[in-house]
Design a protein around this motif. Structure first.
Motif, PDB file in Angstrom:
ATOM      1  N   ALA B 163       1.015  -0.921   0.047  1.00 34.11           N
ATOM      2  CA  ALA B 163       0.115   0.509   0.596  1.00 34.11           C
ATOM      3  C   ALA B 163       0.516   1.279   0.159  1.00 34.11           C
ATOM      4  CB  ALA B 163      -1.127   0.355   1.019  1.00 34.11           C
ATOM      5  N   TYR B 164       1.745   1.542   0.369  1.00 40.02           N
ATOM      6  CA  TYR B 164       3.136   2.201   0.814  1.00 40.02           C
ATOM      7  C   TYR B 164       4.779   2.491   0.223  1.00 40.02           C
ATOM      8  CZ  TYR B 164       3.563   7.006   3.012  1.00 40.02           C
ATOM      9  OH  TYR B 164       4.152   8.045   3.177  1.00 40.02           O
ATOM     10  N   TRP B 165       4.984   1.257   0.910  1.00 36.62           N
ATOM     11  CA  TRP B 165       6.343   0.795   0.667  1.00 36.62           C
ATOM     12  C   TRP B 165       6.998   0.305  -0.254  1.00 36.62           C
ATOM     13  CZ3 TRP B 165       3.832   0.504   5.110  1.00 36.62           C
ATOM     14  CH2 TRP B 165       4.035   0.778   6.153  1.00 36.62           C
ATOM     15  N   LEU B 166       5.781   0.160  -1.345  1.00 36.92           N
ATOM     16  CA  LEU B 166       5.947  -0.561  -2.821  1.00 36.92           C
ATOM     17  C   LEU B 166       6.280   0.358  -4.095  1.00 36.92           C
ATOM     18  CD1 LEU B 166       6.064  -3.218  -5.001  1.00 36.92           C
ATOM     19  CD2 LEU B 166       4.172  -2.627  -5.011  1.00 36.92           C
ATOM     20  N   ALA B 167       5.350   1.624  -3.690  1.00 33.94           N
ATOM     21  CA  ALA B 167       5.448   2.658  -4.323  1.00 33.94           C
ATOM     22  C   ALA B 167       6.856   3.461  -4.262  1.00 33.94           C
ATOM     23  CB  ALA B 167       4.113   3.956  -3.893  1.00 33.94           C
ATOM     24  N   ALA B 168       6.869   3.650  -2.827  1.00 34.57           N
ATOM     25  CA  ALA B 168       8.545   4.337  -2.720  1.00 34.57           C
ATOM     26  C   ALA B 168       9.793   3.407  -3.306  1.00 34.57           C
ATOM     27  CB  ALA B 168       8.292   4.166  -0.755  1.00 34.57           C
ATOM     28  N   MET B 169       9.137   1.984  -3.323  1.00 38.33           N
ATOM     29  CA  MET B 169      10.427   1.919  -3.950  1.00 38.33           C
ATOM     30  C   MET B 169      10.523   1.968  -5.258  1.00 38.33           C
ATOM     31  SD  MET B 169      11.539  -1.925  -1.820  1.00 38.33           S
ATOM     32  CE  MET B 169      11.905  -1.774  -0.164  1.00 38.33           C
ATOM     33  N   GLU B 170       9.223   1.770  -6.273  1.00 41.48           N
ATOM     34  CA  GLU B 170       8.810   1.110  -7.096  1.00 41.48           C
ATOM     35  C   GLU B 170       9.685   3.070  -7.817  1.00 41.48           C
ATOM     36  OE1 GLU B 170       4.706   1.506  -7.671  1.00 41.48           O
ATOM     37  OE2 GLU B 170       4.970  -0.396  -8.376  1.00 41.48           O
ATOM     38  N   GLU B 171       9.665   4.016  -6.790  1.00 46.67           N
ATOM     39  CA  GLU B 171      10.381   5.503  -7.218  1.00 46.67           C
ATOM     40  C   GLU B 171      11.430   5.725  -7.186  1.00 46.67           C
ATOM     41  OE1 GLU B 171       7.844   9.219  -6.399  1.00 46.67           O
ATOM     42  OE2 GLU B 171       9.730   9.512  -5.494  1.00 46.67           O
ATOM     43  N   VAL B 172      11.862   4.878  -6.279  1.00 44.48           N
ATOM     44  CA  VAL B 172      13.629   4.610  -6.315  1.00 44.48           C
ATOM     45  C   VAL B 172      14.352   3.815  -7.261  1.00 44.48           C
ATOM     46  CG1 VAL B 172      15.478   4.269  -5.617  1.00 44.48           C
ATOM     47  CG2 VAL B 172      13.436   5.687  -4.122  1.00 44.48           C
ATOM     48  N   ALA B 173      13.656   3.005  -7.541  1.00 46.26           N
ATOM     49  CA  ALA B 173      13.776   2.114  -8.788  1.00 46.26           C
ATOM     50  C   ALA B 173      13.516   2.199 -10.461  1.00 46.26           C
ATOM     51  CB  ALA B 173      14.069   0.807  -8.661  1.00 46.26           C
ATOM     52  N   GLY B 174      12.895   3.448 -10.598  1.00 49.12           N
ATOM     53  CA  GLY B 174      11.855   4.243 -11.513  1.00 49.12           C
ATOM     54  C   GLY B 174      11.340   3.255 -12.672  1.00 49.12           C
ATOM     55  N   VAL B 175      10.239   2.557 -11.499  1.00 48.31           N
ATOM     56  CA  VAL B 175       9.478   1.166 -12.687  1.00 48.31           C
ATOM     57  C   VAL B 175       8.041   1.549 -11.841  1.00 48.31           C
ATOM     58  CG1 VAL B 175      10.700  -0.854 -11.069  1.00 48.31           C
ATOM     59  CG2 VAL B 175       9.713  -1.441 -13.261  1.00 48.31           C
ATOM     60  N   SER B 176       7.119   1.144 -12.293  1.00 46.36           N
ATOM     61  CA  SER B 176       6.022   0.972 -12.249  1.00 46.36           C
ATOM     62  C   SER B 176       5.548  -0.580 -12.350  1.00 46.36           C
ATOM     63  CB  SER B 176       5.551   2.091 -12.499  1.00 46.36           C
ATOM     64  OG  SER B 176       3.843   0.971 -12.779  1.00 46.36           O
ATOM     65  N   ILE B 177       4.876  -1.386 -11.483  1.00 41.57           N
ATOM     66  CA  ILE B 177       4.557  -2.558 -11.243  1.00 41.57           C
ATOM     67  C   ILE B 177       3.558  -2.632 -10.891  1.00 41.57           C
ATOM     68  CG2 ILE B 177       5.090  -4.945 -10.267  1.00 41.57           C
ATOM     69  CD1 ILE B 177       7.396  -3.981  -9.302  1.00 41.57           C
ATOM     70  N   MET B 178       2.510  -2.224 -10.288  1.00 37.36           N
ATOM     71  CA  MET B 178       1.753  -2.176  -9.314  1.00 37.36           C
ATOM     72  C   MET B 178       0.397  -0.296  -9.581  1.00 37.36           C
ATOM     73  SD  MET B 178      -0.139  -2.829  -5.222  1.00 37.36           S
ATOM     74  CE  MET B 178      -0.986  -1.564  -4.602  1.00 37.36           C
ATOM     75  N   ALA B 179       0.868  -0.623 -10.982  1.00 42.40           N
ATOM     76  CA  ALA B 179       0.078   0.549 -11.638  1.00 42.40           C
ATOM     77  C   ALA B 179      -1.766   0.727 -11.831  1.00 42.40           C
ATOM     78  CB  ALA B 179       0.456   1.186 -13.381  1.00 42.40           C
ATOM     79  N   ASP B 180      -2.059   2.216 -11.725  1.00 39.67           N
ATOM     80  CA  ASP B 180      -3.164   1.753 -11.635  1.00 39.67           C
ATOM     81  C   ASP B 180      -4.674   1.299 -12.659  1.00 39.67           C
ATOM     82  OD1 ASP B 180      -5.408   5.009 -11.327  1.00 39.67           O
ATOM     83  OD2 ASP B 180      -5.067   3.399 -10.336  1.00 39.67           O
ATOM     84  N   ASP B 181      -4.253   1.108 -14.330  1.00 35.86           N
ATOM     85  CA  ASP B 181      -4.251   1.116 -15.422  1.00 35.86           C
ATOM     86  C   ASP B 181      -4.513  -0.794 -14.990  1.00 35.86           C
ATOM     87  OD1 ASP B 181      -2.107   1.052 -17.744  1.00 35.86           O
ATOM     88  OD2 ASP B 181      -1.889   0.295 -15.716  1.00 35.86           O
ATOM     89  N   GLU B 182      -3.430  -1.211 -14.637  1.00 38.17           N
ATOM     90  CA  GLU B 182      -3.762  -2.973 -14.637  1.00 38.17           C
ATOM     91  C   GLU B 182      -4.566  -3.547 -13.098  1.00 38.17           C
ATOM     92  OE1 GLU B 182       0.745  -3.141 -16.450  1.00 38.17           O
ATOM     93  OE2 GLU B 182       0.007  -5.928 -15.604  1.00 38.17           O
TER      94      GLU B 182
END
Lengths: 224, 228
Positions: B163-182
C-alpha cells in the motif's frame, strides 16, 4: 470395527512429503477420521490442481469441499474447526506465539538448510554443515529439559512441525557428517521419544527410507 | 497494573509497520523504539537473537515476540478489542494463506527482484511474475473496500507493504509494477488503507522514506543478488 463418523475430511498428500506427514500426524493425534489420497507428484490429480492452483503442491486438506493449504495452516485449522479434539497449540497467547515462531524457524532453517545440503558435495558442504549443526543446537536450546517442545501441554504443534525432519537426522550424519547424537543429544533423545508415539511412527518415513531416497536423488543429480 | 507494550522497529520497514497497526487496531497504547538497522541496539539483538536482531519485535511486559505475522496473532489473542483475524476457521486459514503468499519466498521475492536485480532481463521476467501474483490479489479483493470487508483486518495489515512502501521503491527504482491501469482495485485499496485513521499515524514521511530507499539501493541490489 465400528464405522468411523465421517467429518468430511480429505487429505491430498504424498507420503514422501514431511509437510504432508505433519498433517497425517495431526489428524491421528486428534483421532479425526479422513479419506487419504496418495498423490503421484509426477502426475498430479485434477482435484489437487483445482484445489491448489497457485502452488500445485501437497498437502491439501479438504473439509466439506473447502480447501485449506500449507501444513502449519492446516494444523491450526484442525485446532479451530475441531475444538473438541485434543488441541495441538497451547491456550496461552505467549506460548502460542512461541510455538508459531519456532515452527516458522523449522520451515525456514531446517528445511531451508537441509534442502541446500542435498545438492552439494565436498568443499561447499563445510559451511552448510556448520549452519545445520548450529540450527540443531538452537532447537535443542529451545527444547531444554522438556520431554516435548509442547512442555506442560505435551506433544504438540511444534513437535509435529519438526518431527518429520527428525528422520533426516541419520542422513545428516551419513551424507554430511553432522552427527545429531553428538551435536544435539537432547534433540536426538526427543526424536526417539516421538517415534514411540503411534501417530508418528506410522506416518513418518523411517531413517532408512529417507537415506535411500536421498542417496537415489543425489545419484540422479550426478552428485554421488 | 498496566504492562508496558513496546515495538522495536522502524517505519522504514513495512514488516515493522504490521506490528504497530495491529496494536492500533486493538486500541493498545505502545511505545515505538525506533532502530537504526545499520547500528542495531543491544536491546534489539537481545530480543531477537535467533534472527540476528530482525525487526519488528514486540515487547509486552517481560515477553519478547519477534516475527511480524506471529506478532499480529499474539496481539489478537493477548489483548481485548475488536478481532483482527476473521472468526470462521476457514476464513482464518485463507487469511493466513494469503499472508504467506506475500512472504519473501513468494510475492515479495518477485517484487524485490523486479526492482533490484542487476540484469535487465531478470528484472523484466520477475516483473511479469510479480504482476501475475498481484493479479491473484486483485481478484481476491474484488469490489471490497478492504480484503477483510468494510474494515481493516489481518490480511490488509499483512499486505500493507504493497500500500505504501512498494510505491516508494518503485519511485526510487524508476519502475512501475502495481499501476492503476492494471490493478485498479489494489490501487484503490492502497489509498483507502493509507488514508485510514488507524494507519495514518504510523506511516513514515513519504519524502524521508524515498530518500532512505534512494540511499540504500546498493544494499537492496546485494540482497537481490543473493536471492537469485
Amino acid at each position: 470395527m465400528a464405522a468411523e463418523k465421517n467429518v468430511g475430511l480429505v487429505l491430498l498428500n504424498s507420503s514422501l512429503s514431511p509437510f504432508g506427514q505433519r498433517c497425517s500426524i495431526a489428524l491421528a493425534e486428534k483421532g479425526l477420521p479422513h479419506e487419504y489420497v496418495e498423490e503421484d507428484l509426477a502426475a498430479k490429480s485434477d482435484l489437487l490442481l483445482r484445489s491448489n492452483p497457485i502452488y500445485k503442491q501437497v498437502p491439501v486438506l479438504l473439509h466439506d469441499g473447502r480447501t485449506i493449504i500449507e501444513s502449519l495452516i492446516i494444523l491450526q485449522y484442525l485446532d479451530e474447526a475441531f475444538p473438541d479434539t485434543r488441541p495441538l497449540l497451547p491456550t496461552d497467547p505467549y506460548e502460542r506465539a512461541q510455538a508459531r515462531f519456532w515452527a516458522d524457524y523449522v520451515d525456514k532453517k531446517v528445511y531451508g538448510c537441509g534442502s541446500r545440503l542435498y545438492m552439494i558435495k565436498g568443499e561447499p558442504q563445510v559451511p552448510a554443515n556448520i549452519e545445520m549443526a548450529g540450527i540443531l543446537k538452537t532447537l535443542e536450546g529451545e527444547l531444554g529439559e522438556k520431554e516435548f517442545f509442547g512442555g506442560e501441554h505435551g506433544f504438540g504443534f511444534l513437535d509435529i512441525a519438526l518431527v518429520p525432519f527428525s528422520t533426516w537426522f541419520e542422513s545428516f550424519d551419513k551424507f554430511w557428517g553432522v552427527g545429531v547424537a553428538e551435536v544435539a543429544p537432547k534433540l536426538a533423545a526427543w526424536a526417539a521419544r516421538c517415534m514411540e508415539r503411534e501417530s508418528v511412527s506410522k506416518n513418518v518415513f523411517s531413517p532408512e527410507k529417507v537415506s535411500d531416497f536421498i542417496g537415489e536423488m543425489r545419484k540422479d543429480l550426478g552428485i554421488e | 497494573m498496566s504492562e508496558a507494550v513496546k515495538v522495536i522497529g522502524t517505519r522504514f520497514s513495512a514488516f515493522s509497520h504490521r506490528a504497530e497497526v495491529a496494536l492500533r487496531l486493538k486500541g493498545v497504547p505502545y511505545e515505538l523504539i525506533a532502530e537504526d538497522l545499520d547500528n542495531k541496539s543491544e536491546l534489539l539483538l537481545r530480543s531477537n537473537p535467533v534472527h540476528g536482531g530482525k525487526v519488528p519485535v514486540l515487547l509486552h511486559s517481560d515477553r519478547a515476540i519477534p516475527e511480524s505475522l506471529v506478532i499480529i496473532e499474539y496481539v489478537d489473542e493477548a489483548f481485548a478489542g475488536p478481532p483482527i483475524l476473521p472468526m470462521d476457521p476457514h476464513d482464518r486459514a485463507a487469511a493466513r494463506f494469503w499472508a504467506e503468499f506475500l512472504d519473501p519466498k513468494h510475492l515479495w521475492r518477485q517484487l524485490w527482484l523486479a526492482l533490484w536485480a542487476a540484469d535487465a532481463d531478470a528484472r523484466r521476467r520477475f516483473r511479469e511474475e510479480a504482476k501475475t501474483s498481484l493479479a491473484l490479489l486483485e481478484a481476491e479483493l474484488g469490489d471490497r473496500r478492504f480484503f477483510a470487508g468494510d474494515g481493516i483486518g489481518y490480511f490488509d495489515v499483512a499486505a500493507s507493504g504493497l500500500a505504501y512502501w512498494l510505491a516508494a521503491m518503485e519511485e526510487v527504482a524508476g519502475v512501475s509494477i502495481m499501476a492503476d491501469d492494471e490493478f485498479p482495485g489494489l490501487c484503490r485499496w492502497a489509498k483507502e488503507y493509507t488514508a485510514s485513521e488507524t494507519v495514518k499515524g504510523c506511516l513514515p514521511d513519504w519524502d524521508e522514506l524515498v530518500a532512505g530507499y534512494a540511499a540504500s539501493t546498493e544494499k537492496f541490489k546485494l540482497v537481490a543478488q543473493q536471492g537469485l
